[in-house]
Structures are given as C-alpha cells and as structure tokens.
Design a protein around this motif. Structure first.
Motif, short mmCIF file in Angstrom:
data_model
loop_
_atom_site.label_atom_id
_atom_site.label_comp_id
_atom_site.label_asym_id
_atom_site.label_seq_id
_atom_site.Cartn_x
_atom_site.Cartn_y
_atom_site.Cartn_z
N GLY A 40 0.80 -1.23 0.00
CA GLY A 40 0.00 0.00 0.00
C GLY A 40 0.82 1.27 0.00
N LEU A 41 2.11 1.15 -0.36
CA LEU A 41 3.00 2.31 -0.33
C LEU A 41 3.33 2.83 -1.73
CD1 LEU A 41 5.43 1.05 2.46
CD2 LEU A 41 3.46 2.59 2.70
N ALA A 42 2.55 2.41 -2.74
CA ALA A 42 2.72 2.94 -4.09
C ALA A 42 2.03 4.28 -4.22
CB ALA A 42 2.17 1.93 -5.11
N TRP A 43 0.71 4.27 -4.05
CA TRP A 43 -0.10 5.48 -3.99
C TRP A 43 -0.90 5.38 -2.70
CZ3 TRP A 43 -1.30 2.55 -8.74
CH2 TRP A 43 -0.69 3.05 -9.89
N GLY A 49 -5.29 -2.80 -1.31
CA GLY A 49 -5.29 -3.85 -2.30
C GLY A 49 -5.00 -3.36 -3.70
N LEU A 50 -5.00 -2.04 -3.89
CA LEU A 50 -4.74 -1.45 -5.20
C LEU A 50 -3.54 -0.50 -5.14
CD1 LEU A 50 -8.42 -0.69 -6.33
CD2 LEU A 50 -6.97 -2.64 -6.98
N GLY A 51 -2.61 -0.79 -4.26
CA GLY A 51 -1.40 0.01 -4.15
C GLY A 51 -1.45 1.09 -3.10
N GLY A 52 -2.57 1.17 -2.37
CA GLY A 52 -2.71 2.25 -1.41
C GLY A 52 -3.24 1.79 -0.07
N LEU A 53 -3.53 2.79 0.79
CA LEU A 53 -4.02 2.53 2.14
C LEU A 53 -5.28 3.34 2.45
CD1 LEU A 53 -0.56 2.75 3.94
CD2 LEU A 53 -1.87 0.65 3.52
#
Length: 395
Positions: A40-43, A49-53
């Motif tokens: 979750g530390l991408a965006w 579950g989709l790159g974020g928090l």
C-alpha cells in the motif's frame, strides 16, 4: 488490517514505510517494487489492495522520504501510465480491471500510451473519427491516431473511439484499453524538431478488443476522457518543484557562472521570470492540496498553461545567456527516445523541446478557453456543431 479502522496519520505512515524497508531487500528492483505496491506504499491515497491505504494524498511525501535511495519509478517512461491511465482506471474501471492493470502499470512491467489525438481531431478531440464497431463480445477498431508518445515501447494504450456516428460528437464516444500487441496495430515514428522520435502515429486496422477492455459505459467515453485529460494537465504542469528548482534553477546557475554574459536587460528578464516561477510553484502546491480532496478540476489547465509559457521563456533566456555556445546542438542523430530527458541534455535541446510544451497535453489556445469558461465563468464561444450528429459534420 483490512476491515479495521486505523488512524493513518503521518507517524503511522512513517512507521509502515520504515518497517517495510527493514523487511524487504531493495537489491531486487522488480520484487521490491511489487512488494511496495502490495504494502500500500505505491499510492497511499488509493484503496487497500490497489497500491494504497486509503490515506490522505499528501502523506505520500512521507513514504518517499523514508524510501529515498531505494528502487524508484522511471517517471519519464511511465508518465502516461502513472499520471493518466491509473487515475482513469481507478475511477471508471471494474474491480477486475483495477486488479489486472494497476500493479504492473506502477512497477513498470507494462508501459502505457494514449491514443486520443488524430490528424483531423487534435484541439477539437470530440470530432475524432476512429470507429469501434461491436461484433458480439468484441469491438472492431479502425482508424488513425497521432502524436502518441511512447507507443513504440508500450504494452497498453488508453483509447477513445466513436461507437455511434448518429449522435452529436461528444455523445457517441466510448473509452477502451487497447492491446498494443494486437494484430492490426501499426506504430510509425514521427521525427521532431529535436531530431528524435518520442512521438508516433498509430494505425488501427481491424483491431479486435474484447468488451472486457471497455472503461465506462458505451457512449460515455467523453466523460471518461475528461478524467484522463484533467489528470494529464496536472501531470505535465503540476509536478512538485522545490524553490529555485526546475528550469529557473538551470538559468540562475548559468547567470551565476557566466558573469561576462550579463546585461541589465537580461537581469531584469531573469528577475521577472524568477517571480513567475515562484508564483507557479506555489500555485502548483495549492493545486496538489486541492487534489487531496478529490479529482482535478479545470484549475489544472491553468497550471499547464503557465508551465508551458514559463518553460519556453526560460529555455530561450538560457540560450541567450550562453551566447554563441547556446546556438550549438549536441546530437541531430535520429533515435527512438524512451522519454523526454529535459535536464540531461544541453540548452539547444531544451529550447527546441520546450516548443512542444504549448501543444502536448492540450494546446495553450484551448486551455485559455477552459480557464475562461470554467474558472472565470466567462461566456463560452458559440458552438454551432454541438447538437449536430457527428456523421453530418463537415470534414
């Protein structure tokens, strides 16, 4: 944990980033980036579950600070995917589309391009003529796109095509994800004023796209495209810049290092441009704060307009400050560029490449109309073709 409400403040995000770095080896670039997305530390503002928090957008800066020096994204090559495709997929994609496309898009495993402009539909994009005709569970696409950055190395493209020529131009469009490796897709280089070919023209001949590659409803392509275009203008003109950074920093350094080239007139121009650069930088910071509350609006058009004008003026001043040296050009060799290397090249390249800033991502003329109508509330220009079926428009 999923399903539990956790306060995601700056300290919590910092702790997560520190813990992630402690548990993952940055030596394997791809695996590190995949794991960062999964954590979750991408965006951070994207859903879990989709790159974020699901955290506030501004907390991404905390992650970047803690993960500095680890494998980073190639923003030159991935710019269209990160800045345009990803927010559109997040907004209009199905859950299956989001999970299929967002992770390899962010890690750079799959590069994206944008199939919007056409030879007869640039500034007035809604007049585009590329057709998509439904055939069972597939769409058959025929047409030509132009000024497509990075098409020569892209795996996927975001595509707007006409699905109903009997409707007015804005209402007969549908938005797709196009497989750039599909039969019938042909990419040809377009050589630019710099001598390079980062742009392309793309020919689509009988290209079959499964209906699962459609983003949004049939006929709703213009609304979907607006999300892409607004994010594109922010991506081009609204990137974070430190005080005295970017092109104004390059010109200021030239001024400091070459006192023999200084004149009173050039000094005054530099001071005026410094003020304009600082105003633009602060306006960009304000725009990014607004973005934390939702999707970009027409203000992004104003940022991109200011960026283009400023970049062209500064690259021109840089050439003047360097005298005869500024007239040189380092490399006229034709090549297929992977990205725009604006600060890695000489002043001649910057001067020539900046000419495209007022065209790409929406021409300055069109952006002035958008700012006038949607920001300032001025009367719109007469549009006699607004309610005319597309098939009856003169071409």
């Amino acid at each position: 944990m999923k399903g539990m409400s956790v306060a995601l403040d700056e300290e919590t995000i910092r702790e997560r980033a520190v813990a992630f770095l402690a548990g993952h080896d940055p030596g394997d670039r791809l695996e590190f980036l995949r794991a960062r997305f999964d954590a979750g530390l991408a965006w951070v503002h994207f859903p879990e579950g989709l790159g974020g928090l699901g955290a506030p957008r501004e907390l991404q800066n905390v992650v970047e600070q803690e993960l500095a020096g680890t494998p980073q994204l190639d923003t030159g090559v991935q710019a269209i995917g990160l800045g345009m495709a990803a927010p559109t997929i997040l907004t209009f994609g199905t859950e299956e589309q989001r999970r299929r496309f967002l992770r390899p898009l962010w890690t750079g495993e799959e590069i994206w391009c944008q199939l919007f402009s056409e030879p007869g539909a640039g500034s007035d994009l809604a007049t585009l003529g590329t057709r998509a005709v439904r055939d069972g569970d597939e769409w058959v696409v025929d047409g030509q796109k132009v000024w497509t950055s990075g098409a020569h190395h892209s795996r996927w493209a975001i595509l707007v095509a006409r699905t109903d020529p009997d409707l007015p131009k804005h209402r007969g469009l549908t938005y797709f994800v196009c497989d750039m490796h599909a039969p019938g897709v042909e990419v040809r280089p377009l050589r630019q004023i710099t001598g390079e070919a980062e742009f392309n023209e793309v020919f689509l001949t009988g290209v079959r796209l499964d209906d699962s590659l459609r983003l949004g409803e049939v006929g709703d392509g213009w609304r979907v495209a607006q999300t892409t275009l607004m994010n594109e203008r922010v991506a081009i003109g609204g990137a974070p810049v430190r005080r005295g950074g970017g092109m104004i920093g390059v010109v200021a350094e030239t001024w400091r290092s070459r006192p023999e080239l200084r004149t009173h007139d050039l000094h005054q121009r530099l001071l005026r441009l410094w003020v304009e650069a600082e105003v633009t930088r602060l306006a960009g910071a304000r725009l990014r704060e607004q973005l934390s509350a939702g999707q970009p609006g027409p203000e992004g058009s104003g940022m991109k307009l200011s960026f283009a004008s400023l970049n062209q003026a500064l690259s021109g001043l840089d050439v003047e400050l360097r005298g005869e040296e500024g007239l040189g050009y380092d490399d006229w060799t034709f090549r297929r560029s992977d990205s725009v290397d604006f600060f890695g090249r000489g002043p001649g390249y910057r001067y020539l490449r900046a000419k495209g800033n007022s065209i790409e991502g929406g021409t300055s003329e069109i952006l002035r109309n958008i700012v006038a109508e949607r920001v300032l509330g001025l009367p719109s220009e007469p549009r006699v073709d607004k309610d005319v079926p597309w098939k009856d428009l003169p071409r």
